[in-house]
Design a protein around this motif. Structure first.
Motif, PDB file in Angstrom:
ATOM      1  N   MET A  14     -79.349  17.610   1.688  1.00  0.00           N
ATOM      2  CA  MET A  14     -78.264  17.346   1.713  1.00  0.00           C
ATOM      3  C   MET A  14     -78.042  15.978   2.275  1.00  0.00           C
ATOM      4  O   MET A  14     -78.639  15.629   3.265  1.00  0.00           O
ATOM      5  CB  MET A  14     -77.104  18.123   2.486  1.00  0.00           C
ATOM      6  N   THR A  15     -77.195  14.929   1.597  1.00  0.00           N
ATOM      7  CA  THR A  15     -76.804  13.797   2.055  1.00  0.00           C
ATOM      8  C   THR A  15     -75.789  13.533   3.021  1.00  0.00           C
ATOM      9  O   THR A  15     -74.822  14.358   2.710  1.00  0.00           O
ATOM     10  CB  THR A  15     -76.796  12.657   0.735  1.00  0.00           C
ATOM     11  N   THR A  16     -75.770  12.798   4.186  1.00  0.00           N
ATOM     12  CA  THR A  16     -74.732  12.662   5.209  1.00  0.00           C
ATOM     13  C   THR A  16     -74.225  11.173   4.680  1.00  0.00           C
ATOM     14  O   THR A  16     -75.037  10.128   4.703  1.00  0.00           O
ATOM     15  CB  THR A  16     -75.386  12.682   6.376  1.00  0.00           C
ATOM     16  N   ILE A  17     -73.202  11.131   4.537  1.00  0.00           N
ATOM     17  CA  ILE A  17     -72.443   9.654   4.590  1.00  0.00           C
ATOM     18  C   ILE A  17     -71.753   9.338   5.603  1.00  0.00           C
ATOM     19  O   ILE A  17     -70.688  10.175   6.087  1.00  0.00           O
ATOM     20  CB  ILE A  17     -71.718   9.531   3.109  1.00  0.00           C
ATOM     21  N   VAL A  18     -72.026   8.272   6.283  1.00  0.00           N
ATOM     22  CA  VAL A  18     -71.489   8.083   7.574  1.00  0.00           C
ATOM     23  C   VAL A  18     -70.446   6.838   7.515  1.00  0.00           C
ATOM     24  O   VAL A  18     -70.859   5.661   7.005  1.00  0.00           O
ATOM     25  CB  VAL A  18     -72.605   7.811   8.755  1.00  0.00           C
ATOM     26  N   PHE A  19     -69.544   7.046   7.868  1.00  0.00           N
ATOM     27  CA  PHE A  19     -68.249   6.207   7.680  1.00  0.00           C
ATOM     28  C   PHE A  19     -67.835   5.343   9.057  1.00  0.00           C
ATOM     29  O   PHE A  19     -67.815   6.059  10.107  1.00  0.00           O
ATOM     30  CB  PHE A  19     -67.053   6.371   7.097  1.00  0.00           C
ATOM     31  N   PHE A  20     -68.076   4.099   8.952  1.00  0.00           N
ATOM     32  CA  PHE A  20     -67.507   3.179  10.452  1.00  0.00           C
ATOM     33  C   PHE A  20     -66.465   2.677  10.140  1.00  0.00           C
ATOM     34  O   PHE A  20     -66.341   1.756   9.209  1.00  0.00           O
ATOM     35  CB  PHE A  20     -68.974   2.313  10.613  1.00  0.00           C
ATOM     36  N   LEU A  21     -65.385   2.895  10.657  1.00  0.00           N
ATOM     37  CA  LEU A  21     -63.966   2.793  10.286  1.00  0.00           C
ATOM     38  C   LEU A  21     -63.347   2.038  11.733  1.00  0.00           C
ATOM     39  O   LEU A  21     -63.548   2.355  12.718  1.00  0.00           O
ATOM     40  CB  LEU A  21     -63.222   3.709  10.046  1.00  0.00           C
ATOM     41  N   GLU A  22     -62.377   1.126  11.320  1.00  0.00           N
ATOM     42  CA  GLU A  22     -61.729   0.575  12.537  1.00  0.00           C
ATOM     43  C   GLU A  22     -60.501   1.404  13.161  1.00  0.00           C
ATOM     44  O   GLU A  22     -60.063   1.084  14.115  1.00  0.00           O
ATOM     45  CB  GLU A  22     -61.469  -1.039  12.121  1.00  0.00           C
ATOM     46  N   GLU A  23     -60.103   2.265  12.234  1.00  0.00           N
ATOM     47  CA  GLU A  23     -58.858   2.954  12.612  1.00  0.00           C
ATOM     48  C   GLU A  23     -58.845   4.229  12.012  1.00  0.00           C
ATOM     49  O   GLU A  23     -59.485   4.695  10.763  1.00  0.00           O
ATOM     50  CB  GLU A  23     -57.554   1.761  12.142  1.00  0.00           C
ATOM     51  N   PRO A  24     -58.196   5.395  12.459  1.00  0.00           N
ATOM     52  CA  PRO A  24     -58.147   6.697  12.006  1.00  0.00           C
ATOM     53  C   PRO A  24     -57.366   6.674  10.582  1.00  0.00           C
ATOM     54  O   PRO A  24     -57.569   7.688  10.032  1.00  0.00           O
ATOM     55  CB  PRO A  24     -57.302   7.646  13.159  1.00  0.00           C
ATOM     56  N   SER A  25     -56.294   5.595  10.414  1.00  0.00           N
ATOM     57  CA  SER A  25     -55.766   5.942   9.135  1.00  0.00           C
ATOM     58  C   SER A  25     -56.693   5.687   7.921  1.00  0.00           C
ATOM     59  O   SER A  25     -56.542   6.411   6.851  1.00  0.00           O
ATOM     60  CB  SER A  25     -54.603   4.932   8.773  1.00  0.00           C
ATOM     61  N   ALA A  26     -57.771   5.101   8.294  1.00  0.00           N
ATOM     62  CA  ALA A  26     -58.755   4.861   7.055  1.00  0.00           C
ATOM     63  C   ALA A  26     -59.632   6.268   6.802  1.00  0.00           C
ATOM     64  O   ALA A  26     -59.975   6.583   5.773  1.00  0.00           O
ATOM     65  CB  ALA A  26     -59.859   3.892   7.522  1.00  0.00           C
ATOM     66  N   ARG A  27     -59.886   7.117   8.001  1.00  0.00           N
ATOM     67  CA  ARG A  27     -60.237   8.533   7.810  1.00  0.00           C
ATOM     68  C   ARG A  27     -59.335   9.220   7.123  1.00  0.00           C
ATOM     69  O   ARG A  27     -59.746   9.974   6.229  1.00  0.00           O
ATOM     70  CB  ARG A  27     -60.600   8.882   9.144  1.00  0.00           C
ATOM     71  N   GLU A  28     -57.977   9.094   7.286  1.00  0.00           N
ATOM     72  CA  GLU A  28     -57.072   9.944   6.457  1.00  0.00           C
ATOM     73  C   GLU A  28     -57.253   9.670   5.112  1.00  0.00           C
ATOM     74  O   GLU A  28     -57.117  10.620   4.236  1.00  0.00           O
ATOM     75  CB  GLU A  28     -55.859   9.836   7.129  1.00  0.00           C
ATOM     76  N   MET A  29     -57.300   8.346   4.999  1.00  0.00           N
ATOM     77  CA  MET A  29     -57.333   7.775   3.400  1.00  0.00           C
ATOM     78  C   MET A  29     -58.682   8.520   2.700  1.00  0.00           C
ATOM     79  O   MET A  29     -58.609   9.019   1.549  1.00  0.00           O
ATOM     80  CB  MET A  29     -57.324   6.335   3.275  1.00  0.00           C
ATOM     81  N   LEU A  30     -59.595   8.349   3.409  1.00  0.00           N
ATOM     82  CA  LEU A  30     -61.119   8.785   2.845  1.00  0.00           C
ATOM     83  C   LEU A  30     -60.910  10.464   2.534  1.00  0.00           C
ATOM     84  O   LEU A  30     -61.500  10.939   1.619  1.00  0.00           O
ATOM     85  CB  LEU A  30     -62.147   8.245   3.532  1.00  0.00           C
ATOM     86  N   LYS A  31     -60.529  11.141   3.696  1.00  0.00           N
ATOM     87  CA  LYS A  31     -60.551  12.540   3.420  1.00  0.00           C
ATOM     88  C   LYS A  31     -59.480  12.873   2.224  1.00  0.00           C
ATOM     89  O   LYS A  31     -59.744  14.013   1.732  1.00  0.00           O
ATOM     90  CB  LYS A  31     -59.758  13.103   4.661  1.00  0.00           C
TER      91      LYS A  31
END
Length: 187
Positions: A1-18
């Protein structure tokens, strides 16, 4: 399994990606997502190299995403790439949202309309202002004005992202982000 790790400056980017990633990468691909949220762009840049260097999970790839804001896109990206190279890791994708994450949403007003349960926005997509949302200086302000202040960064990202089209978004930086993720995973 591949793990893709996102380094983000803000939580809104996480919500967009989800809201986008499950549709971009179908379930046939064994991918686990991890989101590392920093406290703004300075915190991201200050700690990126250390966090990358310390990452030990095998079969990981990395995506660094931050807003351009008022900075020089080329310099920002070059600086982030240099930090990534110092970490000794490879398979790292660096992407810059031109000018802000909200450019992605302004590139698909139908998604904004559906996500925020508004009406009359999608037909504005062909207005000169929204044909090239990456050129707007303050997309978050534009989106706030357009939605009569109903857009809030985290809740709005969570609501809009599931409706963002994976093709045909008017934000080139959104499209480049998606194609970069697919290329990184060789999907």
């Amino acid at each position: 399994m591949t793990t893709i790790v996102f380094f983000l400056e803000e939580p809104s980017a996480r919500e967009m990606l989800k809201g986008v990633l499950p549709r971009l990468l179908s379930s046939e691909y064994q991918v686990r997502f991890i989101y590392i949220i920093f406290q703004g762009k300075q915190d991201l840049e200050k700690n990126l190299e250390k966090r990358l260097r310390g990452w030990r999970t095998p079969n990981s790839v990395f995506v660094v995403l931050r807003d351009q804001d008022s900075g020089d896109c080329t310099k920002i990206k070059s600086n982030l790439i240099a930090l990534c190279q110092k970490s000794g890791k490879d398979k790292i994708l660096v992407r810059i949202a031109c000018r802000e994450l909200e450019s992605f949403y302004l590139g698909d007003l139908e998604a904004v309309e559906k996500g925020l349960e508004l009406s009359g926005l999608a037909h504005k997509q062909n207005n000169s202002k929204y044909r090239s949302p990456d050129n707007l200086n303050h997309p978050a302000d534009e989106l706030g004005d357009l939605t009569d202040k109903q857009y809030q960064k985290i809740a709005g990202s969570r609501a809009i992202a599931p409706y963002l089209k994976l093709e045909g978004n008017r934000s080139p930086s959104f499209n480049v982000l998606l194609s970069g993720i697919k290329n990184l995973l060789e999907v």
